[in-house]
Design a protein around this motif. Structure first.
Motif, PDB file in Angstrom:
ATOM      1  N   ASP A 187      -4.122   7.574 -29.941  1.00 20.73           N
ATOM      2  CA  ASP A 187      -2.768   7.182 -30.857  1.00 20.73           C
ATOM      3  C   ASP A 187      -2.434   8.681 -31.563  1.00 20.73           C
ATOM      4  O   ASP A 187      -2.767   8.929 -32.585  1.00 20.73           O
ATOM      5  CB  ASP A 187      -3.312   6.399 -31.813  1.00 20.73           C
ATOM      6  N   TRP A 188      -1.945   9.386 -31.093  1.00 17.74           N
ATOM      7  CA  TRP A 188      -1.438  10.808 -31.467  1.00 17.74           C
ATOM      8  C   TRP A 188      -0.416  10.861 -32.436  1.00 17.74           C
ATOM      9  O   TRP A 188       0.560   9.753 -32.531  1.00 17.74           O
ATOM     10  CB  TRP A 188      -0.522  11.529 -30.166  1.00 17.74           C
ATOM     11  N   ASP A 189      -0.355  11.697 -33.294  1.00 19.64           N
ATOM     12  CA  ASP A 189       0.822  11.910 -34.363  1.00 19.64           C
ATOM     13  C   ASP A 189       1.738  12.483 -33.633  1.00 19.64           C
ATOM     14  O   ASP A 189       1.696  13.879 -33.193  1.00 19.64           O
ATOM     15  CB  ASP A 189       0.286  12.909 -35.556  1.00 19.64           C
ATOM     16  N   ASP A 190       2.885  11.902 -33.279  1.00 21.92           N
ATOM     17  CA  ASP A 190       4.052  12.415 -32.271  1.00 21.92           C
ATOM     18  C   ASP A 190       4.597  13.606 -32.835  1.00 21.92           C
ATOM     19  O   ASP A 190       4.800  14.688 -32.263  1.00 21.92           O
ATOM     20  CB  ASP A 190       5.105  11.456 -32.267  1.00 21.92           C
ATOM     21  N   SER A 191       4.716  14.070 -34.312  1.00 26.80           N
ATOM     22  CA  SER A 191       4.997  15.212 -34.826  1.00 26.80           C
ATOM     23  C   SER A 191       4.261  16.287 -34.562  1.00 26.80           C
ATOM     24  O   SER A 191       4.593  17.454 -34.604  1.00 26.80           O
ATOM     25  CB  SER A 191       5.157  15.133 -36.298  1.00 26.80           C
ATOM     26  N   GLN A 192       3.045  16.254 -34.096  1.00 23.86           N
ATOM     27  CA  GLN A 192       1.954  17.337 -33.989  1.00 23.86           C
ATOM     28  C   GLN A 192       1.926  17.482 -32.268  1.00 23.86           C
ATOM     29  O   GLN A 192       1.335  18.678 -31.946  1.00 23.86           O
ATOM     30  CB  GLN A 192       0.747  16.986 -34.359  1.00 23.86           C
ATOM     31  N   PRO A 194       3.361  18.651 -28.621  1.00 30.25           N
ATOM     32  CA  PRO A 194       4.298  19.825 -28.138  1.00 30.25           C
ATOM     33  C   PRO A 194       5.489  19.119 -27.276  1.00 30.25           C
ATOM     34  O   PRO A 194       5.522  17.901 -27.086  1.00 30.25           O
ATOM     35  CB  PRO A 194       3.594  20.672 -27.259  1.00 30.25           C
ATOM     36  N   ALA A 195       6.967  19.778 -27.378  1.00 30.12           N
ATOM     37  CA  ALA A 195       7.965  19.241 -26.658  1.00 30.12           C
ATOM     38  C   ALA A 195       7.704  19.028 -25.276  1.00 30.12           C
ATOM     39  O   ALA A 195       6.746  19.974 -24.546  1.00 30.12           O
ATOM     40  CB  ALA A 195       8.980  20.211 -26.849  1.00 30.12           C
ATOM     41  N   PRO A 196       8.202  17.877 -24.653  1.00 25.57           N
ATOM     42  CA  PRO A 196       9.039  16.893 -24.939  1.00 25.57           C
ATOM     43  C   PRO A 196       8.578  15.859 -25.626  1.00 25.57           C
ATOM     44  O   PRO A 196       8.999  14.866 -25.716  1.00 25.57           O
ATOM     45  CB  PRO A 196       9.848  16.663 -23.753  1.00 25.57           C
ATOM     46  N   LEU A 197       6.893  15.809 -25.832  1.00 26.39           N
ATOM     47  CA  LEU A 197       6.389  14.627 -26.019  1.00 26.39           C
ATOM     48  C   LEU A 197       6.594  14.231 -27.603  1.00 26.39           C
ATOM     49  O   LEU A 197       6.010  13.101 -28.131  1.00 26.39           O
ATOM     50  CB  LEU A 197       4.982  14.681 -25.824  1.00 26.39           C
ATOM     51  N   ASN A 198       7.118  15.393 -28.321  1.00 24.90           N
ATOM     52  CA  ASN A 198       7.071  14.831 -29.823  1.00 24.90           C
ATOM     53  C   ASN A 198       8.581  14.178 -30.003  1.00 24.90           C
ATOM     54  O   ASN A 198       8.948  13.948 -31.294  1.00 24.90           O
ATOM     55  CB  ASN A 198       7.253  16.187 -30.652  1.00 24.90           C
ATOM     56  N   ASP A 199       9.202  13.689 -29.045  1.00 21.17           N
ATOM     57  CA  ASP A 199      10.469  12.956 -29.375  1.00 21.17           C
ATOM     58  C   ASP A 199      10.517  11.502 -28.321  1.00 21.17           C
ATOM     59  O   ASP A 199      11.518  11.746 -27.422  1.00 21.17           O
ATOM     60  CB  ASP A 199      11.652  13.873 -29.097  1.00 21.17           C
ATOM     61  N   ILE A 200       9.580  10.996 -28.243  1.00 18.36           N
ATOM     62  CA  ILE A 200       9.548   9.865 -27.107  1.00 18.36           C
ATOM     63  C   ILE A 200       9.730   8.316 -28.096  1.00 18.36           C
ATOM     64  O   ILE A 200       8.756   8.309 -29.169  1.00 18.36           O
ATOM     65  CB  ILE A 200       8.080   9.991 -26.453  1.00 18.36           C
ATOM     66  N   LEU A 201      10.339   7.576 -27.673  1.00 12.30           N
ATOM     67  CA  LEU A 201      10.324   6.101 -28.366  1.00 12.30           C
ATOM     68  C   LEU A 201       9.070   5.521 -28.138  1.00 12.30           C
ATOM     69  O   LEU A 201       8.309   5.534 -26.994  1.00 12.30           O
ATOM     70  CB  LEU A 201      11.386   5.285 -27.862  1.00 12.30           C
ATOM     71  N   ASP A 202       8.654   4.821 -29.271  1.00 16.42           N
ATOM     72  CA  ASP A 202       7.176   4.299 -29.020  1.00 16.42           C
ATOM     73  C   ASP A 202       7.524   2.697 -29.563  1.00 16.42           C
ATOM     74  O   ASP A 202       7.619   2.515 -30.707  1.00 16.42           O
ATOM     75  CB  ASP A 202       6.128   4.667 -30.050  1.00 16.42           C
ATOM     76  N   PRO A 203       7.739   1.796 -28.768  1.00 12.39           N
ATOM     77  CA  PRO A 203       8.164   0.421 -28.794  1.00 12.39           C
ATOM     78  C   PRO A 203       7.117  -0.352 -29.713  1.00 12.39           C
ATOM     79  O   PRO A 203       7.728  -0.823 -30.947  1.00 12.39           O
ATOM     80  CB  PRO A 203       7.943  -0.160 -27.646  1.00 12.39           C
ATOM     81  N   GLU A 204       5.876   0.173 -29.873  1.00  9.94           N
ATOM     82  CA  GLU A 204       4.935  -0.672 -30.565  1.00  9.94           C
ATOM     83  C   GLU A 204       5.040  -0.141 -31.981  1.00  9.94           C
ATOM     84  O   GLU A 204       4.930  -0.957 -33.033  1.00  9.94           O
ATOM     85  CB  GLU A 204       3.505  -0.388 -30.094  1.00  9.94           C
ATOM     86  N   LYS A 205       5.337   1.175 -32.120  1.00 10.03           N
ATOM     87  CA  LYS A 205       5.146   1.544 -33.842  1.00 10.03           C
ATOM     88  C   LYS A 205       6.563   1.175 -34.193  1.00 10.03           C
ATOM     89  O   LYS A 205       6.618   0.935 -35.479  1.00 10.03           O
ATOM     90  CB  LYS A 205       5.485   3.149 -33.722  1.00 10.03           C
ATOM     91  N   GLU A 206       7.744   1.160 -33.489  1.00  8.78           N
ATOM     92  CA  GLU A 206       9.007   0.755 -33.897  1.00  8.78           C
ATOM     93  C   GLU A 206       8.788  -0.852 -34.448  1.00  8.78           C
ATOM     94  O   GLU A 206       9.373  -1.306 -35.193  1.00  8.78           O
ATOM     95  CB  GLU A 206      10.198   0.640 -32.921  1.00  8.78           C
ATOM     96  N   LYS A 207       8.089  -1.941 -33.727  1.00  5.67           N
ATOM     97  CA  LYS A 207       7.985  -2.981 -33.826  1.00  5.67           C
ATOM     98  C   LYS A 207       7.187  -3.158 -35.035  1.00  5.67           C
ATOM     99  O   LYS A 207       7.509  -3.927 -36.046  1.00  5.67           O
ATOM    100  CB  LYS A 207       7.123  -3.754 -32.798  1.00  5.67           C
ATOM    101  N   GLN A 208       6.166  -2.544 -35.279  1.00  4.60           N
ATOM    102  CA  GLN A 208       5.241  -2.383 -36.627  1.00  4.60           C
ATOM    103  C   GLN A 208       6.157  -2.074 -37.768  1.00  4.60           C
ATOM    104  O   GLN A 208       6.003  -2.417 -38.817  1.00  4.60           O
ATOM    105  CB  GLN A 208       4.042  -1.585 -36.536  1.00  4.60           C
ATOM    106  N   ALA A 209       7.062  -0.837 -37.679  1.00  2.00           N
ATOM    107  CA  ALA A 209       7.924  -0.436 -38.776  1.00  2.00           C
ATOM    108  C   ALA A 209       8.956  -1.663 -39.048  1.00  2.00           C
ATOM    109  O   ALA A 209       9.266  -1.795 -40.207  1.00  2.00           O
ATOM    110  CB  ALA A 209       8.616   0.627 -38.221  1.00  2.00           C
ATOM    111  N   LYS A 210       9.300  -2.470 -38.233  1.00  2.00           N
ATOM    112  CA  LYS A 210      10.172  -3.373 -38.616  1.00  2.00           C
ATOM    113  C   LYS A 210       9.400  -4.791 -39.424  1.00  2.00           C
ATOM    114  O   LYS A 210      10.214  -5.094 -40.252  1.00  2.00           O
ATOM    115  CB  LYS A 210      10.840  -4.116 -37.070  1.00  2.00           C
ATOM    116  N   LEU A 211       8.257  -4.736 -38.771  1.00  2.00           N
ATOM    117  CA  LEU A 211       7.534  -5.931 -39.473  1.00  2.00           C
ATOM    118  C   LEU A 211       7.209  -5.661 -40.811  1.00  2.00           C
ATOM    119  O   LEU A 211       7.277  -6.398 -41.910  1.00  2.00           O
ATOM    120  CB  LEU A 211       6.178  -5.973 -38.589  1.00  2.00           C
TER     121      LEU A 211
END
Length: 218
Positions: A187-192, A194-211
């Motif tokens: 479970d990497w910290d996306d902001s840490q 390198p490109a282009p892995l620092n700008d990828i959609l994460d459906p699970e994190k988006e789901k948890q954020a909405k919840l």
């Protein structure tokens, strides 16, 4: 030779950076463009697309070419090596075996399944060389769109399982050129990352954020 086991020490787990990444999507979804954003990439351009687009790319003609390029890449200043695409590499190795045996199928190449054995050895040798390389590795894979299953990877399951077993992440790119995580070893910290892995959609994190926003987080 006598081996000696070191004494037990307390375990401090780490989160290694991604070393090998598998990326799949339909033709023209943007896999090559995505991989081209990596740090100092060298494309092994089996489909010629990266070469034609102007990236730093080579077109291997034999299995030995592939191994040699992998071994030479770190000394030539590259930081990333990209297999573009894995199924094209597999097809080329199969044709090489058929040519070596003047055969029309792997089954007919040599006795007692020798053709299959030779092909599997070629493919596994390359994956092993990539795993041992200090470079970051990207495997690009084509996929077909199935109405029921969604995107289905074209590469034969047995070969994909070899790549998947050595990969730290699986990324899907859709026809809108959007990349999203499908599987991650850590479970990497996306902001840490390198490109282009620092700008990828994460459906699970988006789901948890909405919840969380709705006050329904676990």
């Amino acid at each position: 030779m006598t081996i000696r086991l070191s004494q037990y020490k307390e375990v401090h787990l780490k989160t290694p950076a991604p070393k090998s990444i598998a990326v799949y999507g339909e033709p023209m979804a943007g896999k090559t463009t995505f991989a081209g954003k990596t740090d100092k990439p060298l494309f092994l351009s089996f489909d010629h697309n990266a070469k034609n687009a102007g990236y730093n790319a080579v077109i291997p003609e034999t299995h030995q070419d592939v191994v040699d390029y992998i071994e030479q890449a770190p000394g030539a200043g590259y930081k990333t090596i990209i297999i573009d695409t894995a199924e094209d590499m597999a097809n080329q190795f199969e044709l090489e075996v058929l040519k070596n045996h003047n055969a029309t199928s792997l089954k007919a190449a040599g006795d007692y399944g020798a053709g299959f054995g030779e092909f599997n050895k070629m493919f596994s040798n390359v994956i092993d060389a990539l795993t041992q390389s200090p470079l970051t590795v990207y495997y690009l894979l084509r996929a077909n769109n199935d109405d029921e299953e969604g995107l289905v990877i074209v590469l034969k399951p047995k070969l994909f399982n070899i790549i998947g077993g050595y990969s730290d992440a699986l990324i899907e790119i859709n026809n809108k050129h959007e990349a999203k995580w499908k599987k991650k070893r850590y479970d990497w910290d996306d902001s840490q990352l390198p490109a282009p892995l620092n700008d990828i959609l994460d459906p699970e994190k988006e789901k948890q954020a909405k919840l969380k926003k709705l006050g329904l987080e676990k």
